[in-house]
Write a protein that holds these residues in place. Structure first.
Motif, PDB file in Angstrom:
ATOM      1  N   LEU A 222       0.835  -1.162  -0.142  1.00  0.00           N
ATOM      2  CA  LEU A 222       0.072   0.080   0.165  1.00  0.00           C
ATOM      3  C   LEU A 222       0.845   1.128  -0.113  1.00  0.00           C
ATOM      4  N   ASN A 223       0.433   2.364  -0.909  1.00  0.00           N
ATOM      5  CA  ASN A 223       1.043   3.516  -0.814  1.00  0.00           C
ATOM      6  C   ASN A 223       0.546   4.276   0.025  1.00  0.00           C
ATOM      7  N   ILE A 224       1.051   4.757   1.258  1.00  0.00           N
ATOM      8  CA  ILE A 224       0.587   5.870   2.183  1.00  0.00           C
ATOM      9  C   ILE A 224       1.139   7.185   2.233  1.00  0.00           C
ATOM     10  N   SER A 225       1.828   7.453   1.056  1.00  0.00           N
ATOM     11  CA  SER A 225       2.417   9.078   0.934  1.00  0.00           C
ATOM     12  C   SER A 225       1.332  10.010   0.950  1.00  0.00           C
ATOM     13  N   ALA A 226       1.684  11.239   1.532  1.00  0.00           N
ATOM     14  CA  ALA A 226       0.764  12.215   1.585  1.00  0.00           C
ATOM     15  C   ALA A 226       0.327  12.893   0.487  1.00  0.00           C
ATOM     16  N   ASN A 227       1.066  12.851  -0.522  1.00  0.00           N
ATOM     17  CA  ASN A 227       1.048  13.445  -1.980  1.00  0.00           C
ATOM     18  C   ASN A 227       0.381  12.820  -2.763  1.00  0.00           C
ATOM     19  N   MET A 228      -0.455  11.824  -2.307  1.00  0.00           N
ATOM     20  CA  MET A 228      -1.359  11.062  -3.265  1.00  0.00           C
ATOM     21  C   MET A 228      -2.671  11.881  -3.671  1.00  0.00           C
ATOM     22  N   ARG A 229      -3.210  11.776  -4.836  1.00  0.00           N
ATOM     23  CA  ARG A 229      -4.562  12.408  -5.018  1.00  0.00           C
ATOM     24  C   ARG A 229      -5.609  12.178  -3.984  1.00  0.00           C
TER      25      ARG A 229
ATOM     26  N   SER B 147     -13.610   0.679 -16.193  1.00  0.00           N
ATOM     27  CA  SER B 147     -12.417  -0.232 -15.902  1.00  0.00           C
ATOM     28  C   SER B 147     -11.146   0.287 -15.662  1.00  0.00           C
ATOM     29  N   SER B 148     -11.016   1.166 -16.886  1.00  0.00           N
ATOM     30  CA  SER B 148      -9.723   1.999 -16.836  1.00  0.00           C
ATOM     31  C   SER B 148      -9.664   3.122 -15.516  1.00  0.00           C
ATOM     32  N   HIS B 149     -10.751   3.618 -15.331  1.00  0.00           N
ATOM     33  CA  HIS B 149     -10.906   4.415 -14.127  1.00  0.00           C
ATOM     34  C   HIS B 149     -10.364   3.822 -12.794  1.00  0.00           C
ATOM     35  N   THR B 150     -11.138   2.552 -12.828  1.00  0.00           N
ATOM     36  CA  THR B 150     -10.517   1.660 -11.466  1.00  0.00           C
ATOM     37  C   THR B 150      -8.938   1.218 -11.492  1.00  0.00           C
ATOM     38  N   LEU B 151      -8.552   1.158 -13.000  1.00  0.00           N
ATOM     39  CA  LEU B 151      -7.060   0.544 -12.987  1.00  0.00           C
ATOM     40  C   LEU B 151      -6.195   2.008 -12.690  1.00  0.00           C
ATOM     41  N   GLU B 152      -6.862   3.104 -12.906  1.00  0.00           N
ATOM     42  CA  GLU B 152      -5.904   4.214 -12.370  1.00  0.00           C
ATOM     43  C   GLU B 152      -5.939   4.317 -10.950  1.00  0.00           C
ATOM     44  N   ALA B 153      -6.829   4.001 -10.433  1.00  0.00           N
ATOM     45  CA  ALA B 153      -7.017   4.052  -8.977  1.00  0.00           C
ATOM     46  C   ALA B 153      -5.987   3.168  -8.434  1.00  0.00           C
TER      47      ALA B 153
ATOM     48  N   CYS C 161      -3.424   1.874  -9.809  1.00  0.00           N
ATOM     49  CA  CYS C 161      -2.005   2.228  -9.839  1.00  0.00           C
ATOM     50  C   CYS C 161      -1.411   3.133  -8.999  1.00  0.00           C
ATOM     51  N   GLU C 162      -2.496   4.148  -8.756  1.00  0.00           N
ATOM     52  CA  GLU C 162      -1.787   5.005  -7.519  1.00  0.00           C
ATOM     53  C   GLU C 162      -1.908   4.476  -6.224  1.00  0.00           C
ATOM     54  N   LEU C 163      -2.864   3.651  -5.810  1.00  0.00           N
ATOM     55  CA  LEU C 163      -2.820   3.075  -4.446  1.00  0.00           C
ATOM     56  C   LEU C 163      -1.493   1.953  -4.266  1.00  0.00           C
ATOM     57  N   PHE C 164      -1.221   1.359  -5.509  1.00  0.00           N
ATOM     58  CA  PHE C 164       0.005   0.316  -5.354  1.00  0.00           C
ATOM     59  C   PHE C 164       0.713   0.596  -6.589  1.00  0.00           C
ATOM     60  N   PRO C 165       1.681   1.504  -6.645  1.00  0.00           N
ATOM     61  CA  PRO C 165       2.557   1.759  -7.520  1.00  0.00           C
ATOM     62  C   PRO C 165       3.310   0.823  -8.160  1.00  0.00           C
ATOM     63  N   MET C 166       3.479  -0.484  -7.456  1.00  0.00           N
ATOM     64  CA  MET C 166       4.295  -1.533  -7.997  1.00  0.00           C
ATOM     65  C   MET C 166       3.420  -2.416  -9.052  1.00  0.00           C
ATOM     66  N   PHE C 167       2.179  -2.093  -9.056  1.00  0.00           N
ATOM     67  CA  PHE C 167       1.255  -3.033 -10.155  1.00  0.00           C
ATOM     68  C   PHE C 167       1.179  -2.103 -11.432  1.00  0.00           C
ATOM     69  N   ARG C 168       1.749  -0.786 -11.588  1.00  0.00           N
ATOM     70  CA  ARG C 168       1.970  -0.174 -12.718  1.00  0.00           C
ATOM     71  C   ARG C 168       2.115  -0.913 -14.261  1.00  0.00           C
ATOM     72  N   ARG C 169       3.014  -1.659 -14.055  1.00  0.00           N
ATOM     73  CA  ARG C 169       3.562  -2.473 -15.016  1.00  0.00           C
ATOM     74  C   ARG C 169       2.961  -3.708 -15.317  1.00  0.00           C
TER      75      ARG C 169
ATOM     76  N   LEU D  51      -4.019 -10.918 -10.183  1.00  0.00           N
ATOM     77  CA  LEU D  51      -4.873  -9.897  -8.996  1.00  0.00           C
ATOM     78  C   LEU D  51      -6.393  -9.681  -9.583  1.00  0.00           C
ATOM     79  N   VAL D  52      -7.110  -9.935  -8.638  1.00  0.00           N
ATOM     80  CA  VAL D  52      -8.630  -9.876  -9.001  1.00  0.00           C
ATOM     81  C   VAL D  52      -9.141  -8.350  -8.674  1.00  0.00           C
ATOM     82  N   ILE D  53      -9.647  -7.704  -9.465  1.00  0.00           N
ATOM     83  CA  ILE D  53      -9.942  -6.250  -9.407  1.00  0.00           C
ATOM     84  C   ILE D  53     -11.272  -5.986  -9.803  1.00  0.00           C
TER      85      ILE D  53
END
Ligand SMILES: Cc1cc2nc3c(=O)[nH]c(=O)nc-3n(C[C@H](O)[C@H](O)[C@H](O)COP(=O)(O)OP(=O)(O)OC[C@H]3O[C@@H](n4cnc5c(N)ncnc54)[C@H](O)[C@@H]3O)c2cc1C
Ligand SMILES: [Zn+2]
Lengths: 417, 97
Positions: free
Chosen positions: A160-167, A314-320, A322-330, A293-295
């Protein structure tokens, strides 16, 4: 029925794992049954099983227009939890979780129920307040749910990405440790096998196209693509098609059917330990035992029976994700699909008698009925056998909308998974 | 993504629109005069048709106006869109695919 066990598996190994029985027969429909269920999803098959097992009704058929588990049961993201706000909901969903806990033993079929914990993320002050309210309400109802800080959430789910500068920064999370996932197909197959063993006829490729009523108005038969079949007790568990089926008996319902989508990625080694949900940004994720990964994505904005859904959803969900879990971007997505979900105005289900004698309905589970499968099945069977509801489903009538007794999980959670 | 024809602005992307559910539901003039059943019908019960249905849409991120449409819910194909107050156009085949 030949029982499954480690020993049976070992023994069959000496014959190259041949000669396993098929899980259920494929019988021709009989001219009449004591009870008929429409819809061979987990709910309908389970109801047939409990009718036979607990209520002694053996002459039962389950009619399915497609194949066993081919509806939402086989299309869902399998999130199971019971931390709903209202007393009626806590009773209903926790009833199901308790049945899940022993289901593999009950059915002698591994439904792979895994209580890996369901964590719901809070992204803003409103979320924090709502989730804390849920935690307290759940505790009063004996349902486990706890509040985690963002740091504690990260410990529970390291990707999980918990950095403060997320959207949408993560301010904390509510965790139900008894929540988790199960194998969707196994639930349908396990119930089908156990029901078949008790004499239930599971009839696939058999679409119900009409409901016949006698002079008093009571149910007397169903017209199907495989001929007329008589019965005086008819249970409908047809999820997205409930309006269509009950329309055949002239029953009006407060339902609208929407496409809901899900996706899976290519399979990878275990990387994701739990279930994470974000209602605010519409993303749900877990990892199956196969490694995908089941999304889960959101519903389309308009009603439809197309069993697909807009790509932008579904693309909206994938954007979310990727932001929450940057390691899944690829990660690459392997498949996406849709199911048609039946949504009520208060986002709570209906498990009840209808105004037509002999006709019962289990519907309105919308986007979140997989978790309830054993509970809904048990309660539908009870209601059909006794011709009156169990105390747990007594509030879940069609008439609650007329009488103003809504169970408004829609207002409580906005999204009901 | 769908293209939807606003009767005022022409064809635009689905994202500019919001959905308003079943069309031609008439609000009871004096709600206190009707039965609970009739009010339930007005507030909650919907046809939820599998096939061709008339429905309300709003060109939210465009001209902002409401209009009606005839759409086949088995294909999502729009057969027609028309202005509020106009009669529902006769629909063609029950389903186009
Ligand atoms: C993408 C997606 C994700 C979801 N994620 C979750 C989740 O994470 N957690 C959760 O709890 N829930 C989730 N749900 C909701 C869940 O899948 C459903 O609420 C639940 O599976 C419904 O089970 P069922 O047995 O009632 O319906 P189904 O499995 O849909 O079974 C109904 C059956 O009725 C049959 N039928 C319909 N009409 C007729 C007819 N005329 N004659 C004969 N047969 C007919 C259909 O073919 C179908 O097989 C999700 C749903 C979708 C689509
Ligand atoms: Zn416009």
């Amino acid at each position: 029925m030949r029982l499954y066990s480690g020993f049976a598996l070992l023994k069959a190994g000496f014959n190259g794992q041949k000669n396993w029985q098929s899980l259920w027969r494929s019988p021709e429909p009989k001219p009449a049954y004591d009870a008929i269920i429409i819809g061979a999803g987990g709910h309908g098959l389970g109801a047939a099983y409990y009718l036979a097992k607990q209520h002694g009704i053996r002459n039962i058929a389950v009619l399915e227009k497609g194949w066993v588990g081919g509806g939402n049961t086989g299309r869902n993201t399998t999130i199971i939890r019971s931390n709903y706000l209202f007393n009626e909901s806590a009773a209903l969903y926790d009833h199901a979780v308790k049945l899940w806990e022993n289901l593999s033993q009950t059915l002698n079929y591994n439904v792979m129920f895994s209580q890996r914990g369901v964590m719901m993320l809070a992204h803003n002050v409103h979320d924090v307040q709502v989730f804390k309210r849920h935690v307290h309400a759940n505790r009063c109802n004996g349902v486990d749910n706890e509040w985690l800080s963002a740091e504690q959430a990260k410990v529970f789910c390291p990707p999980l990405n918990i950095s403060a500068n997320m959207r949408y920064p993560i301010l904390g999370a509510a965790l139900q440790r008894r929540g988790g996932t199960a194998r969707h197909d196994a639930v349908a197959w396990g119930y089908a096998r156990a029901a078949d063993d008790l004499g239930v006829d599971i009839i696939e490729n058999c679409e119900v196209i009409g409901i016949r009523r006698d002079a008093t108005g009571a149910v007397e038969a169903v017209e199907t693509s495989r001929g007329l079949i008589r019965t005086k007790k008819l249970g409908v568990s047809a999820s997205g098609h409930t309006s269509v089926v009950l329309g055949m008996a002239g029953v009006r319902l407060p339902l609208e059917s929407y496409p809901l989508q899900a996706l899976v990625s290519e399979p990878v080694k275990p990387v994701f330990p739990c279930v994470v949900m974000s209602n605010t940004i519409h993303a749900y994720i877990s990892q199956s035992d196969k490694g995908e990964l089941v999304i889960g994505a959101g519903t389309d904005a308009y009603t439809s029976y197309t069993q697909r859904g807009g790509l932008h959803i579904s693309s909206h969900t994938l954007e979310a994700i990727c932001e929450l879990f940057p390691m899944f971007r690829r990660m690459r997505m392997l498949r996406n699909w849709g199911g048609i979900v039946d949504v009520t105005p208060d986002r709570s289900p209906i498990i009840a008698k209808t105004p037509v004698p002999g006709l019962y309905v289990n519907c309105g589970w919308g986007t979140g009925g997989f978790k309830a499968t054993p509970g809904a099945a048990h309660l539908l069977a009870w209601t059909m056998a006794k011709d009156e509801p169990h105390t747990i489903n007594a509030p879940y009538t069609i008439e609650r909308f007329r009488d103003g007794y809504l169970i408004d999980e829609a207002a409580a959670a906005a999204v009901a998974h | 993504m769908l293209l939807i024809k606003c009767p005022y602005c022409g064809e635009r992307s689905e994202l500019e629109f919001s959905y308003g559910g079943q069309a031609h539901i008439v609000r009871p003039l004096i709600p206190s005069d009707i039965t609970d059943e009739a009010l339930t019908e007005y507030l909650y019960h919907r046809d939820n048709i599998k096939g061709v249905q008339a429905e309300r849409w709003r060109h939210l991120h465009g001209c902002g106006r409401f209009f009606n449409a005839v759409r086949d819910t088995t294909t999502d194909h729009f057969q027609a869109t028309y202005k509020i107050g106009e009669a529902q156009p006769a629909s063609g085949a029950k389903s186009d695919g």
